[in-house]
Motif scaffolding. Structure first.
Motif, PDB file in Angstrom:
ATOM      1  N   SER A  88       0.851  -1.186   0.000  1.00  0.00           N
ATOM      2  CA  SER A  88       0.000   0.000   0.000  1.00  0.00           C
ATOM      3  C   SER A  88       0.889   1.239   0.000  1.00  0.00           C
ATOM      4  N   TYR A  89       0.317   2.341  -0.396  1.00  0.00           N
ATOM      5  CA  TYR A  89       1.035   3.609  -0.439  1.00  0.00           C
ATOM      6  C   TYR A  89       0.023   4.726  -0.254  1.00  0.00           C
ATOM      7  N   TYR A  90       0.509   5.927   0.007  1.00  0.00           N
ATOM      8  CA  TYR A  90      -0.377   7.072   0.182  1.00  0.00           C
ATOM      9  C   TYR A  90      -0.305   7.961  -1.039  1.00  0.00           C
ATOM     10  N   HIS A  91      -1.470   8.317  -1.554  1.00  0.00           N
ATOM     11  CA  HIS A  91      -1.581   9.185  -2.723  1.00  0.00           C
ATOM     12  C   HIS A  91      -2.606  10.260  -2.393  1.00  0.00           C
ATOM     13  N   ASN A  92      -2.176  11.512  -2.410  1.00  0.00           N
ATOM     14  CA  ASN A  92      -3.052  12.632  -2.048  1.00  0.00           C
ATOM     15  C   ASN A  92      -3.709  12.428  -0.689  1.00  0.00           C
ATOM     16  N   GLY A  93      -2.943  11.884   0.245  1.00  0.00           N
ATOM     17  CA  GLY A  93      -3.443  11.692   1.603  1.00  0.00           C
ATOM     18  C   GLY A  93      -4.317  10.471   1.804  1.00  0.00           C
ATOM     19  N   ASN A  94      -4.552   9.713   0.748  1.00  0.00           N
ATOM     20  CA  ASN A  94      -5.387   8.507   0.852  1.00  0.00           C
ATOM     21  C   ASN A  94      -4.522   7.259   0.715  1.00  0.00           C
ATOM     22  N   LYS A  95      -4.806   6.268   1.562  1.00  0.00           N
ATOM     23  CA  LYS A  95      -4.077   5.012   1.466  1.00  0.00           C
ATOM     24  C   LYS A  95      -4.615   4.220   0.287  1.00  0.00           C
ATOM     25  N   GLU A  96      -3.715   3.807  -0.592  1.00  0.00           N
ATOM     26  CA  GLU A  96      -4.075   3.046  -1.786  1.00  0.00           C
ATOM     27  C   GLU A  96      -3.431   1.667  -1.715  1.00  0.00           C
TER      28      GLU A  96
END
Length: 91
Positions: free
Chosen positions: A54-62
């Motif tokens: 998982s990673y964070y993109h624009n403050g959202n966990k993806e």
């Protein structure tokens, strides 16, 4: 083959099914190849759907799937290759 696929989807052992159908105690090459063909599709599907991190993109966990990772990796490699070609041609 579609009948075998239905059996495989029901978790029936394809090798055992083919041995029973041919009244054999040993696997022949056709049975082995058929069984491998049945398994190959599920391996690819499981690989592509498997979440590898998982990673964070624009403050959202993806969640990142293996298939998505492959696309990102090959896009990156392609971009670097194109940069190298551009630099090489300028020399």
């Amino acid at each position: 083959m579609s009948n075998l696929k239905k059996l495989y989807d029901k978790n029936i052992n394809i090798m055992q099914y083919l041995r029973d159908k041919t009244n054999s105690k040993e696997n022949n090459s056709a049975a082995i190849l058929t069984s491998y063909d049945m398994q190959a599709g599920s391996y690819v599907k499981n690989f592509e759907e498997n979440k590898i991190g998982s990673y964070y993109h624009n403050g959202n966990k993806e969640e990142l799937s293996a298939k998505e990772f492959q696309k990102i990796k090959f896009d990156f490699i392609g971009q670097k290759f194109n940069e190298y070609i551009y630099i090489y041609r300028k020399q």
